[in-house]
Scaffold this active site. Structure first.
Site, PDB file in Angstrom:
ATOM      1  N   GLU A   1      49.698  33.914  38.415  1.00  0.00           N
ATOM      2  CA  GLU A   1      48.536  33.068  38.706  1.00  0.00           C
ATOM      3  C   GLU A   1      48.898  31.914  39.640  1.00  0.00           C
ATOM      4  O   GLU A   1      49.919  31.254  39.455  1.00  0.00           O
ATOM      5  CB  GLU A   1      47.984  32.464  37.407  1.00  0.00           C
ATOM      6  CG  GLU A   1      47.247  33.460  36.571  1.00  0.00           C
ATOM      7  CD  GLU A   1      46.633  32.880  35.310  1.00  0.00           C
ATOM      8  OE1 GLU A   1      45.756  33.538  34.733  1.00  0.00           O
ATOM      9  OE2 GLU A   1      47.043  31.774  34.904  1.00  0.00           O
TER      10      GLU A   1
ATOM     11  N   THR B   1      44.969  45.405  32.280  1.00  0.00           N
ATOM     12  CA  THR B   1      44.433  45.709  30.951  1.00  0.00           C
ATOM     13  C   THR B   1      43.712  47.051  30.958  1.00  0.00           C
ATOM     14  O   THR B   1      43.872  47.869  30.044  1.00  0.00           O
ATOM     15  CB  THR B   1      43.495  44.581  30.500  1.00  0.00           C
ATOM     16  OG1 THR B   1      44.225  43.357  30.581  1.00  0.00           O
ATOM     17  CG2 THR B   1      43.010  44.786  29.095  1.00  0.00           C
TER      18      THR B   1
ATOM     19  N   ASN C   1      38.939  36.820  37.195  1.00  0.00           N
ATOM     20  CA  ASN C   1      38.686  38.043  36.419  1.00  0.00           C
ATOM     21  C   ASN C   1      37.719  37.733  35.275  1.00  0.00           C
ATOM     22  O   ASN C   1      37.920  36.784  34.530  1.00  0.00           O
ATOM     23  CB  ASN C   1      40.033  38.544  35.850  1.00  0.00           C
ATOM     24  CG  ASN C   1      39.895  39.836  35.088  1.00  0.00           C
ATOM     25  OD1 ASN C   1      38.789  40.366  34.939  1.00  0.00           O
ATOM     26  ND2 ASN C   1      41.008  40.345  34.605  1.00  0.00           N
TER      27      ASN C   1
ATOM     28  N   SER D   1      46.420  38.557  38.266  1.00  0.00           N
ATOM     29  CA  SER D   1      45.240  38.510  37.413  1.00  0.00           C
ATOM     30  C   SER D   1      44.076  39.225  38.092  1.00  0.00           C
ATOM     31  O   SER D   1      43.772  38.975  39.264  1.00  0.00           O
ATOM     32  CB  SER D   1      44.887  37.045  37.152  1.00  0.00           C
ATOM     33  OG  SER D   1      43.736  37.000  36.371  1.00  0.00           O
TER      34      SER D   1
ATOM     35  N   SER E   1      39.690  38.302  31.737  1.00  0.00           N
ATOM     36  CA  SER E   1      41.110  38.027  31.950  1.00  0.00           C
ATOM     37  C   SER E   1      41.830  37.865  30.609  1.00  0.00           C
ATOM     38  O   SER E   1      41.343  37.187  29.695  1.00  0.00           O
ATOM     39  CB  SER E   1      41.226  36.743  32.770  1.00  0.00           C
ATOM     40  OG  SER E   1      42.574  36.487  33.016  1.00  0.00           O
ATOM     41  N   SER E   2      42.988  38.527  30.515  1.00  0.00           N
ATOM     42  CA  SER E   2      43.767  38.416  29.275  1.00  0.00           C
ATOM     43  C   SER E   2      44.412  37.047  29.285  1.00  0.00           C
ATOM     44  O   SER E   2      45.145  36.708  30.215  1.00  0.00           O
ATOM     45  CB  SER E   2      44.859  39.477  29.235  1.00  0.00           C
ATOM     46  OG  SER E   2      44.331  40.718  29.616  1.00  0.00           O
TER      47      SER E   2
HETATM   48  N1  LIG Z   1      40.524  51.672  37.009  1.00  0.00           N
HETATM   49  C1  LIG Z   1      39.478  50.859  37.095  1.00  0.00           C
HETATM   50  N2  LIG Z   1      38.250  51.360  37.283  1.00  0.00           N
HETATM   51  C2  LIG Z   1      37.196  50.562  37.348  1.00  0.00           C
HETATM   52  N3  LIG Z   1      37.254  49.249  37.243  1.00  0.00           N
HETATM   53  C3  LIG Z   1      38.437  48.645  37.058  1.00  0.00           C
HETATM   54  C4  LIG Z   1      39.614  49.429  36.952  1.00  0.00           C
HETATM   55  N4  LIG Z   1      40.650  48.615  36.770  1.00  0.00           N
HETATM   56  C5  LIG Z   1      40.130  47.359  36.737  1.00  0.00           C
HETATM   57  N5  LIG Z   1      38.805  47.389  36.921  1.00  0.00           N
HETATM   58  C6  LIG Z   1      37.904  46.222  36.970  1.00  0.00           C
HETATM   59  O1  LIG Z   1      38.665  45.095  37.208  1.00  0.00           O
HETATM   60  C7  LIG Z   1      38.484  44.148  36.169  1.00  0.00           C
HETATM   61  C8  LIG Z   1      39.757  43.431  35.902  1.00  0.00           C
HETATM   62  O2  LIG Z   1      40.691  44.282  35.358  1.00  0.00           O
HETATM   63  P1  LIG Z   1      41.694  43.845  34.209  1.00  0.00           P
HETATM   64  O3  LIG Z   1      41.027  43.011  33.223  1.00  0.00           O
HETATM   65  O4  LIG Z   1      42.375  45.061  33.797  1.00  0.00           O
HETATM   66  O5  LIG Z   1      42.673  42.939  35.039  1.00  0.00           O
HETATM   67  P2  LIG Z   1      44.049  42.337  34.558  1.00  0.00           P
HETATM   68  O6  LIG Z   1      45.066  42.812  35.552  1.00  0.00           O
HETATM   69  O7  LIG Z   1      44.283  42.701  33.163  1.00  0.00           O
HETATM   70  O8  LIG Z   1      43.838  40.806  34.747  1.00  0.00           O
HETATM   71  P3  LIG Z   1      44.400  39.599  33.866  1.00  0.00           P
HETATM   72  O9  LIG Z   1      45.810  39.427  34.256  1.00  0.00           O
HETATM   73  O10 LIG Z   1      43.553  38.529  34.239  1.00  0.00           O
HETATM   74  O11 LIG Z   1      44.227  40.029  32.454  1.00  0.00           O
HETATM   75  C9  LIG Z   1      38.014  44.941  34.997  1.00  0.00           C
HETATM   76  O12 LIG Z   1      37.207  44.144  34.159  1.00  0.00           O
HETATM   77  C10 LIG Z   1      37.210  46.030  35.646  1.00  0.00           C
HETATM   78  O13 LIG Z   1      35.910  45.583  35.933  1.00  0.00           O
HETATM   79 MG   LIG Z   2      44.351  41.720  31.431  1.00  0.00          MG
END
Ligand SMILES: Nc1ncnc2c1ncn2[C@@H]1O[C@H](COP(=O)(O)OP(=O)(O)OP(=O)(O)O)[C@@H](O)[C@H]1O
Ligand SMILES: [Mg+2]
Length: 1045
Positions: free
Chosen positions: A388, A111, A156, A106, A159-160
């Site tokens: 998680e 995403t 996050n 996470s 977070s999805s």
């Molecule tokens: N390539 C990127 N460039 C800039 N910021 C990023 C990038 N990737 C992720 N982030 C930052 O990290 C945060 C978390 O990323 P994201 O929501 O994609 O995580 P996730 O892996 O989908 O988590 P979860 O499993 O909780 O959904 C984003 O809101 C963003 O602020």
């Molecule tokens: Mg996500």
């Protein structure tokens, strides 16, 4: 070039396969170094590792998209766009369905990565109004789903809280057609509860912050978050997040996707209902029998809710505060205690929201779905909640981690296990690489006979007292010796003291770490049952959307069958997902979280190392190093690349393997790059593959040109032949037509001639029988009469016989013109003849001399016209009369032709002296006038020629032959008053005596031959000279000028 350098940069290699030495430390150092430089993407072969930068980087610009569009994977810097481009091109050009598996814990950036992939594909696939609409709809599904399905967690901010798998569907040209979204298990418990520091789903905050006062009033909401007990009471806003703006963006997105305003309102109404349910307060009381009961404390909120959904408040109150139980075939209404009442309220809120979310996904799918029956290619993008580990992990975490375990299994299977097994199967020389296979953990959870989920289901269905304790006991018994299962009980039996394991908990050694799950709530969450009273109440609502969410509430359709459990449903959907993913070509993006504090530029090596370990990256690198990047069945390989070798193109008759061997032998790859398995060809490095692709592309271009050329040639030839045929046909017809016309013409002419000839013949034969000869006769007669009259008239009126009279009457008729002219000529000639016959011999001779003069001088010398008037006397001296000239007369005797006085020009000075000139038939005699004695006697035969001027002077030069006797002094220059007569007579005499014409030069410039040398004589026109007498001037010893007028 830059990319290659970056790939080979020893301190921060772009592809970990190139690491030297390869160990955890160097791998970690490389990732850290690259992270520091802002290079967040690194490859392991074609797997992309993405380290979350937690800051916005300038690497997602349209220029970057262009840079990666149709790029060669290894020729550019590692980037998520490169893998997206590769996947899209394989899909479009090789017709292979793709899936992009994005994994990581996470907050690792899954995403974001999925959105980058989608936006890249949208940017590079073709454009057009319809296509752009589809693209926009697909992209706009993200903000809507994120608003309803994402929330801030400790890890996050976005977070999805649901799993998402999206199939993007394309046509054969790679144009997007639409898609399908599948969602997995929304974390609905968040609706009613979340830990401190987290938030509920974004939509609630967005709605309150961004909804207009009218909207909020319509939804009966207050803007203040603190008013709602389901929302975080301490902090509602998020730093750097504008909920209001996001709400508007979400509304725009819904409009673009195709939600009608009514649908949006309905959606928001149901959302508001969920929020307001949290504020429904209950009061406790006791019933008559001492039974606890509850009732609505504040009817206001309930009434508002019912107002929104069109339901009688008493129905909802009854459903919330009591429960219908079936006892001995009788339905009994049992009151609920206050905690039970709250529980039932929360269950309703969670159920409404999760069903609303499912509806939302379904509604988006309706907009973006592709018409069935269309041929399509699919690119799946999987963005599922990350692994998680919380302080307190419940059923949701168990399910989420199970899903991640399955994804890890896919990864292991596809990249490590299957790959290695394939090498062995195909008979490729191979040293096995050790790796951790998580099948054992998956089995522990999902085994249908004795897995944790199966046990849970069993407990849920079992009659009798059911609680989590019996469930845990069962697990402890079953997995007492399982390597990946622990609980207080099992540890005790293993004689291990583990204080970190509280009671009511079990621990699983997941691939990504140990997670302790608290079994409390497992059974209830798995059952996921909603009291029938509640679903029936919801079904009774007039609100169409809400009504449709609870179909089981229809009293007509009461089913006693229990619905499938949440765990079972999830397991089934995961199994479907896995099957789906297996059928596609996988592309991996492995996201790594660099720190726990969401800080930019902070790289916590321990945290990353843990992820590197559980993601199996080291093993991945090892297998990749030893293995082959590409494999394909000989048949498909040959089909794709056969054009690279002249012997396999266009058809190969031998075995497929031989064909592939032959083809590769033609290409300049070292043998270690290739391995020939039993059924497949293996290519070691992606570079070789990309090179082959490049060659193929070039060759295809050539072939296309060739086909085009042949086709154009064929088309032109056919057209030419058609034109030629037509031309021949046209000319044949034309010639035929022309000949026919000509023939007709000839026939007409022949007939005409024939008709004339026949007519003529017949007329001739029959002339005597007709009067037609009368006309001709008459005409002849008239003609004769006319001629006779003309001739008689002419005879009577002949012109005078004077030769000088040239008159002649004109012809009276035109037909007589020629005859008249002829008659005139005859008459003229006759008149002249008559005239000549009456001439005396002397006169005749004179006229002859005149004629001669005319022949010699007419139009040549101007003096001639003057001589016309003068009669030629011949004898101007009176020789016979004057006794002084007796002697001369004697000399001439009766041979004299002419005698006159001339002036002789002195050869030396040009002065003149008088001389008597006598021309006889034999001689030309010059005599002194005083003595009347011949001075010079020239034989006529000695005269060579005579030169005279063009003018009206009497100058003449007598050129003598060089042998002449009298000419010892040379030529004579004389001036005569009767020059024309003299020379005419001389000419006549020469003709008579020697039958020779006089050579006469009429010239302005001639040369004379004197004894002292030749003298050039020039005739000059000058007013000094008078009349016929020219002036001679000597100029130097051999030039003389004759001035004439
Ligand atoms: N390539 C990127 N460039 C800039 N910021 C990023 C990038 N990737 C992720 N982030 C930052 O990290 C945060 C978390 O990323 P994201 O929501 O994609 O995580 P996730 O892996 O989908 O988590 P979860 O499993 O909780 O959904 C984003 O809101 C963003 O602020
Ligand atoms: Mg996500």
């Amino acid at each position: 070039m830059e990319a290659t350098t970056s790939l080979l940069d020893a301190a921060a290699v772009g592809d970990l396969v190139l690491l030297d030495p390869l160990n955890e430390e160097s791998l970690l150092r490389t990732l850290q170094e690259r992270f520091k430089r802002g290079d967040i993407y690194t490859y392991i072969g074609s797997v992309v590792i993405s380290v979350n930068p937690y800051r916005s980087l300038p690497i997602y610009t349209p220029e970057t998209v262009q840079e990666y569009h149709n790029c060669s994977f290894f020729a550019v810097k590692p980037h998520i766009y490169a893998i997206a481009d590769d996947a899209y091109r394989s899909l479009r050009d090789q017709d292979r369905d793709q899936c992009i598996l994005i994994t990581g814990e996470s907050g690792a950036g899954k995403t974001e990565a999925s959105k980058l992939v989608m936006s890249y594909v949208a940017a590079v696939c073709s454009e057009g109004e319809e296509v752009d609409k589809v693209k926009e709809q697909l992209l706009q599904s993200n903000p809507v789903l994120e608003a309803f399905g994402n929330a801030k967690t400790i890890r996050n901010d976005n977070s999805s809280r649901f799993g998402k798998y999206m199939d993007l569907e394309f046509d054969f040209k790679g144009q997007p057609l639409g898609g399908v979204i599948s969602n997995y298990l929304l974390e609905k418990s968040r609706i009613v509860r979340h830990v401190k520091g987290e938030r509920n789903f974004h939509i609630f905050y967005q709605l309150l912050a961004g909804g207009s006062p009218q909207l909020l009033q319509q939804l009966k909401l207050r803007q203040d978050c603190r008013h709602y007990s389901y929302l975080n009471r301490e902090s509602s806003g998020l730093p750097g997040v504008d909920d209001a703006a996001n709400f508007h963006a979400m509304q725009d997105a819904m409009r673009i996707i195709g939600f009608s305003p009514a649908e949006v309102t309905a959606l928001l109404q149901v959302t508001a209902v969920v929020l307001k349910l949290g504020n429904v307060k209950l009061n406790g009381s006791f019933q008559a029998g001492g039974m606890e009961a509850c009732s609505i404390a504040e009817p206001q909120e309930l009434q508002e809710i019912c107002g929104l959904i069109g339901l009688d408040p008493s129905v909802l109150e009854k459903a919330l505060c009591s429960r219908t139980v079936k006892a001995r075939n009788e339905m009994v209404l049992t009151p609920l205690s206050v905690p039970q009442g709250y529980h039932s309220r929360d269950a309703l809120a969670k159920n409404i929201y999760s069903r609303l979310f499912d509806w939302l996904v379904g509604r988006i799918n309706t907009s973006i779905q592709v018409n069935p029956g269309k041929q399509r290619k699919v690119m799946g993008v999987l963005d599922i909640y990350g692994f998680e580990i919380f302080q307190d992990n419940s059923f949701e975490q168990f399910i989420i981690n199970y899903c991640n375990e399955k994804l890890q299994q896919i990864f292991i299977l596809m990249t490590l296990k299957e790959e290695q097994e394939e090498y062995v199967r195909e008979g490729i020389k191979w040293t096995p690489v050790e790796f951790f296979d998580n099948t054992i953990i998956c089995n522990l959870i999902e085994n249908s006979k004795g897995g944790i989920l199966a046990m849970l289901d069993e407990e849920c269905l079992r009659p009798g007292v059911v609680n989590e304790d019996t469930f845990l006991t069962k697990l402890n018994q079953l997995f007492a010796t399982h390597k990946h299962y622990e609980s207080r009980e099992t540890q005790n039996t293993r004689h291990i003291m583990d204080a970190s394991l509280p009671p009511h908990c079990f621990r699983i050694h997941h691939y990504a770490g140990k997670v302790t799950y608290n079994v409390t709530g497992f059974i209830e969450k798995n059952n996921d049952l909603l009291f029938r009273d509640l679903s029936q109440a919801m079904w009774a609502a007039q609100h169409t959307l809400l009504h449709s969410l609870f179909p089981e509430g229809d009293p007509q359709k009461v089913s006693l069958k229990l619905p499938p459990t949440a765990g079972f449903q999830f397991k089934t959907s995961v199994a479907t997902l896995m099957k789906n993913l297996y059928s596609k070509n996988p592309n991996y993006i492995r996201c790594i979280k660099p720190n726990e504090t969401k800080s930019a530029m902070l790289f916590t090596p321990e945290l990353v190392l843990a992820q590197v370990r559980y993601l199996g990256l080291m093993e991945n690198v090892r297998v990749r190093r030893a293995g082959y990047a590409f494999r394909q069945l000989y048949g498909s390989f040959l089909e794709r690349y056969k054009m690279l070798c002249p012997r396999t193109w266009p058809r190969w008759a031998g075995s497929e393997r031989e064909g592939a061997e032959l083809l590769l032998a033609e290409l300049p790859y070292p043998p270690e790059e290739l391995a020939f398995g039993h059924t497949k060809i293996f290519i070691r490095s992606p570079r070789t593959l990309f090179d082959m692709e490049k060659r193929r592309q070039d060759r295809v271009n050539q072939l296309v040109t060739l086909i085009q050329k042949m086709f154009r040639g064929w088309r032109c030839r056919t057209q030419y032949q058609l034109m030629r045929k037509s031309q021949i046909l046209i000319s044949a017809w034309f010639r035929g037509h022309a000949q026919k016309n000509k023939y007709k013409q000839m026939k007409r002419s022949a007939l005409l001639i024939q008709a004339y000839a026949r007519g003529w013949k017949v007329r001739r034969a029959y002339r005597k029988y007709f009067r037609s000869g009368a006309g001709a006769r008459l005409a002849n007669f008239i003609y004769r009469q006319l001629v006779q009259k003309f001739l008689v008239g002419l005879g009577r009126n002949l012109p005078s016989l004077s030769v000088m009279d040239k008159t002649w009457p004109p012809p009276p008729y035109k037909f007589l013109t020629n005859a008249n002219q002829e008659l005139r000529n005859i008459f003229d000639r006759w008149k002249c003849k008559k005239y000549r016959e009456q001439l005396t011999p002397q006169r005749r001779a004179l006229l002859q001399t005149k004629l001669c003069a005319s022949e010699l001088f007419k139009d040549k010398k101007t003096l001639y016209s003057k001589s016309l008037q003068q009669p030629f006397q011949g004898e101007y001296l009176g020789l016979t009369k004057n006794p002084k000239y007796q002697k001369l007369h004697a000399v001439a005797k009766d041979k004299l032709v002419m005698a006159e006085t001339v002036r002789k020009v002195n050869r030396g000075n040009g002065k003149t002296v008088p001389r008597l000139l006598l021309l006889t038939t034999e001689h030309l005699i010059l005599a002194d006038p005083k003595a009347a004695q011949p001075k010079t006697v020239l034989s006529l035969s000695n005269i060579q020629s005579v030169s005279v001027t063009r003018f009206s002077d009497g100058f003449l030069a007598l050129h003598l032959k060089e042998t002449s006797t009298g000419g010892n002094k040379g030529d004579f220059l004389l001036i005569s008053d009767h020059l024309i007569e003299l020379l005419s007579r001389l000419h006549q005499t020469l003709m008579d005596t020697m039958a020779q014409a006089l050579p006469l030069n009429i010239t302005d410039r001639f040369s004379t031959h004197f004894q002292k040398g030749d003298v050039a004589v020039t005739v000059v026109e000058s007013p000094q000279a008078g009349g016929t007498i020219p002036i001679c001037r000597k100029r130097g010893s051999n030039k003389m000028e004759v001035l004439v007028h």
